[in-house]
Scaffold this motif. Structure first.
Motif, PDB file in Angstrom:
ATOM      1  N   VAL A   1       0.839  -1.204   0.000  1.00  0.00           N
ATOM      2  CA  VAL A   1       0.000   0.000   0.000  1.00  0.00           C
ATOM      3  C   VAL A   1       0.875   1.256   0.000  1.00  0.00           C
ATOM      4  N   ARG A   2       1.954   1.244   0.751  1.00  0.00           N
ATOM      5  CA  ARG A   2       2.852   2.401   0.721  1.00  0.00           C
ATOM      6  C   ARG A   2       3.357   2.659  -0.698  1.00  0.00           C
ATOM      7  N   GLY A   3       3.740   1.573  -1.384  1.00  0.00           N
ATOM      8  CA  GLY A   3       4.193   1.721  -2.773  1.00  0.00           C
ATOM      9  C   GLY A   3       3.123   2.365  -3.645  1.00  0.00           C
ATOM     10  N   THR A   4       1.890   1.955  -3.446  1.00  0.00           N
ATOM     11  CA  THR A   4       0.777   2.507  -4.224  1.00  0.00           C
ATOM     12  C   THR A   4       0.571   3.991  -3.930  1.00  0.00           C
ATOM     13  N   VAL A   5       0.519   4.328  -2.654  1.00  0.00           N
ATOM     14  CA  VAL A   5       0.201   5.704  -2.258  1.00  0.00           C
ATOM     15  C   VAL A   5       1.360   6.650  -2.587  1.00  0.00           C
ATOM     16  N   GLU A   6       2.574   6.163  -2.438  1.00  0.00           N
ATOM     17  CA  GLU A   6       3.748   6.956  -2.801  1.00  0.00           C
ATOM     18  C   GLU A   6       3.671   7.398  -4.250  1.00  0.00           C
TER      19      GLU A   6
ATOM     20  N   VAL B   1       3.080  -3.199  -7.750  1.00  0.00           N
ATOM     21  CA  VAL B   1       3.627  -4.505  -8.130  1.00  0.00           C
ATOM     22  C   VAL B   1       5.081  -4.650  -7.675  1.00  0.00           C
ATOM     23  N   GLU B   2       5.822  -3.552  -7.736  1.00  0.00           N
ATOM     24  CA  GLU B   2       7.203  -3.564  -7.248  1.00  0.00           C
ATOM     25  C   GLU B   2       7.265  -4.016  -5.796  1.00  0.00           C
ATOM     26  N   ARG B   3       6.401  -3.412  -4.975  1.00  0.00           N
ATOM     27  CA  ARG B   3       6.407  -3.745  -3.554  1.00  0.00           C
ATOM     28  C   ARG B   3       5.834  -5.126  -3.284  1.00  0.00           C
ATOM     29  N   LEU B   4       4.818  -5.498  -4.058  1.00  0.00           N
ATOM     30  CA  LEU B   4       4.215  -6.811  -3.854  1.00  0.00           C
ATOM     31  C   LEU B   4       5.229  -7.914  -4.142  1.00  0.00           C
ATOM     32  N   THR B   5       5.942  -7.800  -5.263  1.00  0.00           N
ATOM     33  CA  THR B   5       6.913  -8.833  -5.626  1.00  0.00           C
ATOM     34  C   THR B   5       8.084  -8.844  -4.640  1.00  0.00           C
TER      35      THR B   5
ATOM     36  N   ALA C   1      15.844  -8.522  -9.587  1.00  0.00           N
ATOM     37  CA  ALA C   1      15.725  -8.422 -11.051  1.00  0.00           C
ATOM     38  C   ALA C   1      14.358  -8.944 -11.510  1.00  0.00           C
ATOM     39  N   GLN C   2      13.836  -9.941 -10.806  1.00  0.00           N
ATOM     40  CA  GLN C   2      12.509 -10.455 -11.155  1.00  0.00           C
ATOM     41  C   GLN C   2      11.408  -9.491 -10.718  1.00  0.00           C
ATOM     42  N   CYS C   3      11.615  -8.789  -9.609  1.00  0.00           N
ATOM     43  CA  CYS C   3      10.655  -7.744  -9.215  1.00  0.00           C
ATOM     44  C   CYS C   3      10.543  -6.739 -10.355  1.00  0.00           C
ATOM     45  N   ARG C   4      11.691  -6.361 -10.902  1.00  0.00           N
ATOM     46  CA  ARG C   4      11.682  -5.401 -12.008  1.00  0.00           C
ATOM     47  C   ARG C   4      10.991  -5.968 -13.248  1.00  0.00           C
ATOM     48  N   SER C   5      11.279  -7.230 -13.570  1.00  0.00           N
ATOM     49  CA  SER C   5      10.721  -7.742 -14.825  1.00  0.00           C
ATOM     50  C   SER C   5       9.233  -8.049 -14.700  1.00  0.00           C
ATOM     51  N   ILE C   6       8.785  -8.497 -13.542  1.00  0.00           N
ATOM     52  CA  ILE C   6       7.342  -8.725 -13.359  1.00  0.00           C
ATOM     53  C   ILE C   6       6.603  -7.379 -13.418  1.00  0.00           C
ATOM     54  N   THR C   7       7.185  -6.366 -12.781  1.00  0.00           N
ATOM     55  CA  THR C   7       6.598  -5.029 -12.826  1.00  0.00           C
ATOM     56  C   THR C   7       6.515  -4.527 -14.266  1.00  0.00           C
ATOM     57  N   ARG C   8       7.574  -4.761 -15.016  1.00  0.00           N
ATOM     58  CA  ARG C   8       7.596  -4.357 -16.420  1.00  0.00           C
ATOM     59  C   ARG C   8       6.504  -5.088 -17.207  1.00  0.00           C
ATOM     60  N   ALA C   9       6.351  -6.373 -16.934  1.00  0.00           N
ATOM     61  CA  ALA C   9       5.334  -7.160 -17.640  1.00  0.00           C
ATOM     62  C   ALA C   9       3.937  -6.586 -17.391  1.00  0.00           C
ATOM     63  N   VAL C  10       3.646  -6.277 -16.134  1.00  0.00           N
ATOM     64  CA  VAL C  10       2.325  -5.743 -15.806  1.00  0.00           C
ATOM     65  C   VAL C  10       2.135  -4.376 -16.450  1.00  0.00           C
TER      66      VAL C  10
END
Ligand code: ADP
Ligand code: ADP
Lengths: 143, 110, 143, 110
Positions: free
Chosen positions: A14-19, C18-22, C30-39
């Protein structure tokens, strides 16, 4: 709209979203941080006080534009609504500790009130609603 | 959030990184209090330079560390405050209550 | 669950989520970045191709845990469902350009396929559903 | 996302910062193409060191810049690639197609 469960591990999400949302809306960087902090503290309070640290209870967040007349000018803003289905909140309990005492706890509501222009707790049917509104200074609006 | 600890003479340094929030501040609190109360370390330094975010429960953990070390006559020091952690301690009006240094070196020679 | 309108200015907000979720789920950086990119690319495609750049159309995203047996072991993962109400997609059109041509465009689907283990387009009633699943390597799961 | 431009002799430097995505890549594309086609600047340098994220439409804008400058016999250079922008150019198999330098100084003396 963002819906999640009351597990504190989602606080970071949620912080990521709100930021990003506050950044996108054009709030100055320090206000992006403080609004994010307010939402984080409000969610933590829901997890702790509304849901007694149960991890699987529903929380819904709504983000809307707000508008007000202020000093004869129209100000744009962001309204955030946090909804939970915990027991009704006793308004008398809604206060932190005096800031001049050195002891842990009781800071969350201070952080929330410091960050936004409106803090409003209401009960609607089975739902606690916390409404936070923060307005942009004139001219800085990119809404 | 990650915690790692180092020892230098009579000092234990906690290197915290990431976000300290309600999901993990109990872990921070417990490790700091254990070091102070059980290991009886004369000086505990908490290095916050890699901390991206700290909420009120993180602040509360620091207050508990401070109180525990006062009770035992040991030292409790914060170093490496970032904009975000400094802000949250200022909002809590607690920044003057803590012994704060810019970095570890300054804390060790003070 | 995250619901939003098809305005590209919210892309940044979704990336923050998505960055924070992953990150929270324990994916390597690196996978956080690529999953975020995919979305991000999948949402951009919805905005452009499903909704023809209209800004006010609904998009819903669901995040769920996924699980599979792989090499005799149970792998935990993240399933992301993106739903829009645009016209049905012609599967023949769902392809990017060959990567050895130097011209703009046609990269989004490559980025999506590179990032996740499953990419599945389906039509359910009036809804296009894009299902992305990425599994965590054994042992790195913190789900 | 923010764009600012600087001139040094016959070179125009675009300093981009923030996220380049589908919301703003058309602006990036248009300013770069205008500089190449209308101002006929002999050398355009795009400084990506402050770019946090670049999507495929950002990559497409860079490809258009490259093509336009090839058509006109001018130079088009990328500098300051971050992990994230380098990654996206590598995934696109375009990293070898661009003239890339670590920083502005290297680009100017090459
Ligand atoms: N969502 C909530 N439901 C019920 N009570 C709440 C809620 N939020 C806050 N409160 C009450 O307000 C008090 C002060 O909150 P806060 O300033 O965040 O400090 P803390 O949560 O550390 O006590 C809480 O102790 C609690 O009694
Ligand atoms: N959500 C969608 N709805 C309809 N068509 C789509 C969608 N997503 C992708 N496509 C089709 O797949 C093609 C390739 O997509 P992509 O690789 O992202 O490149 P680009 O969008 O730049 O063309 C698109 O040109 C389009 O025809």
């Amino acid at each position: 709209m963002l819906a999640l469960y009351s597990n504190p591990k989602w606080l970071s999400v949620v912080r990521g979203t709100v930021e990003r949302l506050t950044e996108t809306l054009g709030f100055p960087i320090a206000q992006c941080r403080s609004i994010t902090r307010a939402v984080d503290e409000a969610l933590t309070n829901i997890v702790r006080h509304s849901y007694g640290n149960r991890l699987d209870q529903p929380i819904a967040m709504y983000f809307r534009r707000a508008q007000r007349r202020h000093d004869g000018q129209v100000q744009q803003g962001l309204e955030i609504l946090l909804c939970d289905r915990g027991p009704a909140i006793d308004p008398c309990k809604l206060q932190g500790r005096p800031l001049d005492e050195i002891r842990p706890g009781g800071l969350g509501l201070h952080f929330i009130r410091q960050a936004v222009d409106t803090v409003e707790f209401t009960r609607k049917g089975p739902t606690n609603r916390l409404r936070l509104v923060k307005y942009l200074a004139q001219g800085s609006s990119v809404l | 959030m990650q915690i790692s600890t180092r020892r230098k003479d009579k000092t234990t340094i906690f290197d915290l990184s990431g976000d300290i929030d309600f999901a993990n501040s109990p872990v921070v609190r417990d490790s700091v209090l254990r070091e102070i109360r059980e290991s009886r370390t004369p000086c505990v330094v908490v290095n916050l330079s890699q901390v991206r975010y700290m909420d009120s429960s993180g602040v509360a953990s620091m207050v508990e560390g401070l109180k525990a070390s006062r009770d035992l006559g040991s030292r409790f020091i914060l170093v490496g405050l970032t904009t975000s952690t400094r802000e949250v301690l200022q909002l809590s009006r607690l920044i003057k209550v803590f012994e704060v240094y810019d970095n570890e070196e300054q804390a060790m020679t003070s």
